[in-house]
Design a protein around this motif. Structure first.
Motif, PDB file in Angstrom:
ATOM      1  N   ALA A  52       0.840  -1.211   0.000  1.00 29.11           N
ATOM      2  CA  ALA A  52       0.000   0.000   0.000  1.00 29.11           C
ATOM      3  C   ALA A  52       0.862   1.243   0.000  1.00 29.11           C
ATOM      4  CB  ALA A  52      -0.918   0.000   1.217  1.00 29.11           C
ATOM      5  N   ASN A  53       1.944   1.224   0.737  1.00 33.56           N
ATOM      6  CA  ASN A  53       2.838   2.373   0.815  1.00 33.56           C
ATOM      7  C   ASN A  53       3.528   2.602  -0.528  1.00 33.56           C
ATOM      8  OD1 ASN A  53       4.112   4.537   2.000  1.00 33.56           O
ATOM      9  ND2 ASN A  53       5.372   3.317   3.371  1.00 33.56           N
ATOM     10  N   TYR A  54       3.985   1.526  -1.139  1.00 34.01           N
ATOM     11  CA  TYR A  54       4.678   1.621  -2.425  1.00 34.01           C
ATOM     12  C   TYR A  54       3.741   2.110  -3.529  1.00 34.01           C
ATOM     13  CZ  TYR A  54       7.090   0.101  -6.649  1.00 34.01           C
ATOM     14  OH  TYR A  54       7.668   0.063  -7.896  1.00 34.01           O
ATOM     15  N   LYS A  55       2.530   1.545  -3.550  1.00 32.58           N
ATOM     16  CA  LYS A  55       1.580   1.872  -4.617  1.00 32.58           C
ATOM     17  C   LYS A  55       0.694   3.069  -4.294  1.00 32.58           C
ATOM     18  CE  LYS A  55       1.089  -2.809  -6.433  1.00 32.58           C
ATOM     19  NZ  LYS A  55       0.127  -3.918  -6.680  1.00 32.58           N
ATOM     20  N   LYS A  56       0.740   3.552  -3.041  1.00 31.39           N
ATOM     21  CA  LYS A  56      -0.157   4.631  -2.586  1.00 31.39           C
ATOM     22  C   LYS A  56      -1.613   4.222  -2.821  1.00 31.39           C
ATOM     23  CE  LYS A  56       3.561   7.002  -1.878  1.00 31.39           C
ATOM     24  NZ  LYS A  56       4.305   6.408  -0.783  1.00 31.39           N
ATOM     25  N   ASP A  57      -1.928   2.982  -2.467  1.00 28.37           N
ATOM     26  CA  ASP A  57      -3.214   2.368  -2.772  1.00 28.37           C
ATOM     27  C   ASP A  57      -4.132   2.370  -1.547  1.00 28.37           C
ATOM     28  OD1 ASP A  57      -5.348   0.573  -3.330  1.00 28.37           O
ATOM     29  OD2 ASP A  57      -4.097  -0.497  -4.778  1.00 28.37           O
ATOM     30  N   ASN A  58      -5.166   3.189  -1.605  1.00 29.89           N
ATOM     31  CA  ASN A  58      -6.105   3.319  -0.487  1.00 29.89           C
ATOM     32  C   ASN A  58      -6.934   2.060  -0.260  1.00 29.89           C
ATOM     33  OD1 ASN A  58      -5.171   5.891  -0.024  1.00 29.89           O
ATOM     34  ND2 ASN A  58      -6.781   6.870  -1.226  1.00 29.89           N
ATOM     35  N   GLU A  59      -7.222   1.324  -1.325  1.00 27.78           N
ATOM     36  CA  GLU A  59      -8.015   0.099  -1.174  1.00 27.78           C
ATOM     37  C   GLU A  59      -7.249  -0.940  -0.352  1.00 27.78           C
ATOM     38  OE1 GLU A  59     -11.261  -0.491  -1.745  1.00 27.78           O
ATOM     39  OE2 GLU A  59     -11.182   1.655  -2.165  1.00 27.78           O
ATOM     40  N   ILE A  60      -5.960  -1.018  -0.556  1.00 32.13           N
ATOM     41  CA  ILE A  60      -5.157  -1.961   0.228  1.00 32.13           C
ATOM     42  C   ILE A  60      -5.152  -1.528   1.701  1.00 32.13           C
ATOM     43  CG2 ILE A  60      -2.859  -2.933   0.592  1.00 32.13           C
ATOM     44  CD1 ILE A  60      -2.398  -2.642  -2.442  1.00 32.13           C
ATOM     45  N   ILE A  61      -5.033  -0.234   1.946  1.00 32.42           N
ATOM     46  CA  ILE A  61      -5.062   0.258   3.326  1.00 32.42           C
ATOM     47  C   ILE A  61      -6.408  -0.082   3.965  1.00 32.42           C
ATOM     48  CG2 ILE A  61      -4.934   2.276   4.840  1.00 32.42           C
ATOM     49  CD1 ILE A  61      -3.089   3.577   2.721  1.00 32.42           C
ATOM     50  N   ARG A  62      -7.483   0.095   3.213  1.00 37.02           N
ATOM     51  CA  ARG A  62      -8.815  -0.234   3.745  1.00 37.02           C
ATOM     52  C   ARG A  62      -8.926  -1.727   4.074  1.00 37.02           C
ATOM     53  NH1 ARG A  62     -10.260   3.519  -0.352  1.00 37.02           N
ATOM     54  NH2 ARG A  62     -10.998   5.467   0.569  1.00 37.02           N
ATOM     55  N   GLU A  63      -8.355  -2.560   3.219  1.00 38.82           N
ATOM     56  CA  GLU A  63      -8.367  -4.007   3.478  1.00 38.82           C
ATOM     57  C   GLU A  63      -7.625  -4.320   4.781  1.00 38.82           C
ATOM     58  OE1 GLU A  63      -6.434  -8.158   1.762  1.00 38.82           O
ATOM     59  OE2 GLU A  63      -6.271  -6.339   0.537  1.00 38.82           O
ATOM     60  N   VAL A  64      -6.463  -3.705   4.962  1.00 45.07           N
ATOM     61  CA  VAL A  64      -5.668  -3.940   6.169  1.00 45.07           C
ATOM     62  C   VAL A  64      -6.419  -3.426   7.399  1.00 45.07           C
ATOM     63  CG1 VAL A  64      -3.502  -3.376   7.343  1.00 45.07           C
ATOM     64  CG2 VAL A  64      -3.481  -3.953   4.916  1.00 45.07           C
ATOM     65  N   ILE A  65      -7.068  -2.280   7.267  1.00 44.83           N
ATOM     66  CA  ILE A  65      -7.855  -1.747   8.384  1.00 44.83           C
ATOM     67  C   ILE A  65      -8.932  -2.743   8.796  1.00 44.83           C
ATOM     68  CG2 ILE A  65      -9.597  -0.002   8.982  1.00 44.83           C
ATOM     69  CD1 ILE A  65      -7.829   2.057   7.483  1.00 44.83           C
ATOM     70  N   GLN A  66      -9.601  -3.329   7.803  1.00 42.50           N
ATOM     71  CA  GLN A  66     -10.651  -4.315   8.107  1.00 42.50           C
ATOM     72  C   GLN A  66     -10.086  -5.524   8.857  1.00 42.50           C
ATOM     73  OE1 GLN A  66     -12.614  -5.208   4.340  1.00 42.50           O
ATOM     74  NE2 GLN A  66     -14.524  -4.518   5.266  1.00 42.50           N
ATOM     75  N   ILE A  67      -8.928  -5.990   8.420  1.00 40.19           N
ATOM     76  CA  ILE A  67      -8.315  -7.150   9.071  1.00 40.19           C
ATOM     77  C   ILE A  67      -7.942  -6.811  10.513  1.00 40.19           C
ATOM     78  CG2 ILE A  67      -6.326  -8.712   9.059  1.00 40.19           C
ATOM     79  CD1 ILE A  67      -6.323  -8.384   5.959  1.00 40.19           C
ATOM     80  N   VAL A  68      -7.293  -5.658  10.703  1.00 42.97           N
ATOM     81  CA  VAL A  68      -6.871  -5.261  12.051  1.00 42.97           C
ATOM     82  C   VAL A  68      -8.095  -5.049  12.942  1.00 42.97           C
ATOM     83  CG1 VAL A  68      -5.687  -3.484  13.409  1.00 42.97           C
ATOM     84  CG2 VAL A  68      -4.651  -4.332  11.299  1.00 42.97           C
ATOM     85  N   GLU A  69      -9.153  -4.445  12.399  1.00 48.95           N
ATOM     86  CA  GLU A  69     -10.378  -4.262  13.188  1.00 48.95           C
ATOM     87  C   GLU A  69     -10.950  -5.606  13.625  1.00 48.95           C
ATOM     88  OE1 GLU A  69     -12.344  -0.072  11.617  1.00 48.95           O
ATOM     89  OE2 GLU A  69     -12.791  -1.905  10.510  1.00 48.95           O
ATOM     90  N   SER A  70     -10.933  -6.586  12.730  1.00 49.38           N
ATOM     91  CA  SER A  70     -11.462  -7.918  13.064  1.00 49.38           C
ATOM     92  C   SER A  70     -10.647  -8.572  14.170  1.00 49.38           C
ATOM     93  CB  SER A  70     -11.447  -8.823  11.827  1.00 49.38           C
ATOM     94  OG  SER A  70     -12.309  -8.326  10.850  1.00 49.38           O
ATOM     95  N   ILE A  71      -9.331  -8.510  14.034  1.00 45.22           N
ATOM     96  CA  ILE A  71      -8.466  -9.125  15.054  1.00 45.22           C
ATOM     97  C   ILE A  71      -8.634  -8.397  16.383  1.00 45.22           C
ATOM     98  CG2 ILE A  71      -6.082  -9.606  15.735  1.00 45.22           C
ATOM     99  CD1 ILE A  71      -5.435  -9.805  12.722  1.00 45.22           C
ATOM    100  N   MET A  72      -8.646  -7.065  16.319  1.00 42.82           N
ATOM    101  CA  MET A  72      -8.777  -6.268  17.537  1.00 42.82           C
ATOM    102  C   MET A  72     -10.104  -6.551  18.237  1.00 42.82           C
ATOM    103  SD  MET A  72      -8.324  -2.139  18.001  1.00 42.82           S
ATOM    104  CE  MET A  72      -9.957  -1.626  17.503  1.00 42.82           C
ATOM    105  N   SER A  73     -11.166  -6.650  17.464  1.00 46.44           N
ATOM    106  CA  SER A  73     -12.484  -6.934  18.027  1.00 46.44           C
ATOM    107  C   SER A  73     -12.495  -8.309  18.706  1.00 46.44           C
ATOM    108  CB  SER A  73     -13.532  -6.878  16.921  1.00 46.44           C
ATOM    109  OG  SER A  73     -14.782  -7.273  17.394  1.00 46.44           O
TER     110      SER A  73
END
Length: 144
Positions: free
Chosen positions: A91-112
């Motif tokens: 995501a950092n290399y490509k500046k890709d917001n969709e990848i960041i959103r995917e990672v946010i979803q995963i982290v939210e699931s684990i955190m929950s």
């Protein structure tokens, strides 16, 4: 994030259980990812880069803290953390917001799931065993 950082002094961290520290790490990772997304959307790539690097560092620390004696769950979490770390770099290399959103979803699931597990975590001693131990301790002190 700044208020969270200010709150987490060394003394405050020493008063936290490992489970609570893990919960704080998830929260910090999520905050950094959300801030990175916001910076990316505003084309503030330097700031987004810094937030993504911090999130990646946190994920690395979470992986380093895994207890592999816990069994297959630790191995599976290790795989998830590696996936997240790879996606953050991508995501950092490509500046890709969709990848960041995917990672946010995963982290939210684990955190929950982690926070839910902390809520239902039972004390290993039942209340009956505790009562018996207290009764024994109180009577044995007076018998000596």
């Amino acid at each position: 994030m700044e208020t969270l950082t200010a709150f987490l002094t060394n003394e405050a961290l020493h008063q936290k259980s490992p489970e609570q520290i893990t919960a704080l790490l998830y929260e910090a990772a999520l905050t950094n990812l959300e801030e990175a997304l916001a910076h990316n959307e505003r084309k503030e790539f330097i700031e987004a880069n810094e937030k993504l690097k911090k999130a990646g560092d946190i994920v690395y620390r979470l992986g380093a803290g895994l207890n592999y004696e816990a069994g297959i769950v630790a191995d599976q979490l290790d795989q998830v953390y590696n996936y997240i770390a790879d996606k953050i770099i991508e995501a950092n290399y490509k500046k890709d917001n969709e990848i960041i959103r995917e990672v946010i979803q995963i982290v939210e699931s684990i955190m929950s799931a982690w926070n839910e597990a902390m809520k239902v975590k039972k004390d290993p001693q039942s209340s009956l065993v505790k009562q018996k131990a207290q009764a024994y301790e109180s009577t044995s002190m007076y018998e000596s």
